[in-house]
Write a protein that holds these residues in place. Structure first.
Motif, PDB file in Angstrom:
ATOM      1  N   UNK A 190       0.776  -1.218   0.000  1.00  0.00           N
ATOM      2  CA  UNK A 190       0.000   0.000   0.000  1.00  0.00           C
ATOM      3  C   UNK A 190       0.812   1.274   0.000  1.00  0.00           C
ATOM      4  N   UNK A 191       2.130   1.183  -0.067  1.00  0.00           N
ATOM      5  CA  UNK A 191       2.962   2.376  -0.035  1.00  0.00           C
ATOM      6  C   UNK A 191       2.842   3.188  -1.303  1.00  0.00           C
ATOM      7  N   UNK A 192       2.781   4.523  -1.174  1.00  0.00           N
ATOM      8  CA  UNK A 192       2.692   5.405  -2.322  1.00  0.00           C
ATOM      9  C   UNK A 192       4.088   5.854  -2.732  1.00  0.00           C
ATOM     10  N   UNK A 193       4.168   6.589  -3.853  1.00  0.00           N
ATOM     11  CA  UNK A 193       5.452   7.163  -4.271  1.00  0.00           C
ATOM     12  C   UNK A 193       6.040   8.018  -3.145  1.00  0.00           C
ATOM     13  N   UNK A 207      11.151  10.317  -6.630  1.00  0.00           N
ATOM     14  CA  UNK A 207      10.831   8.887  -6.591  1.00  0.00           C
ATOM     15  C   UNK A 207      10.170   8.448  -7.893  1.00  0.00           C
ATOM     16  N   UNK A 208       9.277   9.296  -8.438  1.00  0.00           N
ATOM     17  CA  UNK A 208       8.612   8.961  -9.694  1.00  0.00           C
ATOM     18  C   UNK A 208       9.612   8.872 -10.843  1.00  0.00           C
ATOM     19  N   UNK A 209      10.599   9.781 -10.854  1.00  0.00           N
ATOM     20  CA  UNK A 209      11.622   9.763 -11.906  1.00  0.00           C
ATOM     21  C   UNK A 209      12.443   8.485 -11.814  1.00  0.00           C
ATOM     22  N   UNK A 210      12.840   8.136 -10.593  1.00  0.00           N
ATOM     23  CA  UNK A 210      13.649   6.933 -10.394  1.00  0.00           C
ATOM     24  C   UNK A 210      12.873   5.690 -10.817  1.00  0.00           C
TER      25      UNK A 210
END
Length: 248
Positions: A190-193, A207-210
């Motif tokens: 359930x963890x988000x970015x 985090x989204x880029x990675x």
């Protein structure tokens, strides 16, 4: 056939891979092609084991049968049977295995366990890996082969990607972010970015880029792995579709 001649015979514009080298080298002493065949067999023995298990063999007998099959495949001139029109490595392996089982079953079953020299060093399986191979459902032998083939390809790609991150000193980062390879911005827990990024010392945007780079590299590696098992570049996308269809 010299390696240079083998490569020259490959389809134009296709970078030589292990399987294209094998298909091109059909002479009595193919040299590099036989080494490539051994490498592919080393990587893809699990689908064959899964098929033999579904034929009713116990774990030890299935391993023996798989090992004996590799002995025949590598010691005999099986390359002469490679059909360019049906050039997928998985098709070649499964047809060869079926032929082996139908023609040599009794002789191979009678062979004393451990009496032959192992040709391929079958890797030791973790309990989790073995559970994915051992029969726990009603899949047919062919379906079990296809599904285990797909799992093996995905595992190979994931292992390569992890090795790259480890080499760059980012193993811990990879272990945290790998859940996004199959998720959509949310982990299995359930963890988000934002939450995962915080755990790695990154902002949500970073985090989204990675993760985007991780997924892109994983797709590239997956295509490279599949390219090792087909002859023509235009077969890669079809093979990817077949790979995911194995889970239907």
């Amino acid at each position: 056939m010299p390696e240079s001649s083998v490569i020259a015979s490959l389809p134009a514009g296709f970078v030589p891979t292990r399987w294209t080298l094998i298909v091109a080298a059909r002479q009595e002493d193919p040299g590099p092609a036989m080494r490539a065949l051994a490498e592919l067999c080393q990587a893809y023995w699990r689908p064959l084991y899964a098929y033999v298990r579904r034929q009713g063999c116990g774990p030890e007998e299935a391993e023996d049968m798989t090992q004996e099959f590799f002995s025949r495949l590598l010691e005999k001139n099986y390359l002469a049977d490679v059909d360019r029109a049906k050039g997928k490595f998985r098709s070649f392996l499964l047809v060869s295995l079926k032929h082996f089982l139908s023609k040599e079953w009794e002789r191979a079953r009678a062979q004393k366990r451990g009496g032959g020299r192992p040709i391929i060093a079958l890797d030791s399986l973790t309990a989790e890996a073995r559970a994915r191979i051992e029969p726990t459902d009603n899949l047919s032998p062919d379906k079990a082969f296809e599904r285990q083939w797909a799992l093996t390809v995905l595992d190979q790609a994931l292992a390569r990607l992890r090795a790259e991150y480890t080499l760059d000193g980012k193993e811990a980062l990879f272990d945290v972010l790998k859940i996004f390879l199959t998720g959509a911005g949310r982990s299995s827990t359930g963890g988000t970015y934002a939450e995962i990024g915080a755990a790695c010392g990154l902002g949500e945007g970073a985090a989204k880029v990675v993760v985007h780079r991780l997924r892109r590299r994983y797709r590239d590696i997956l295509r490279e792995e599949i390219a090792q098992t087909v002859v023509r570049r235009d077969e890669i996308d079809d093979e990817i579709r077949s790979l995911f269809a194995a889970f239907d």
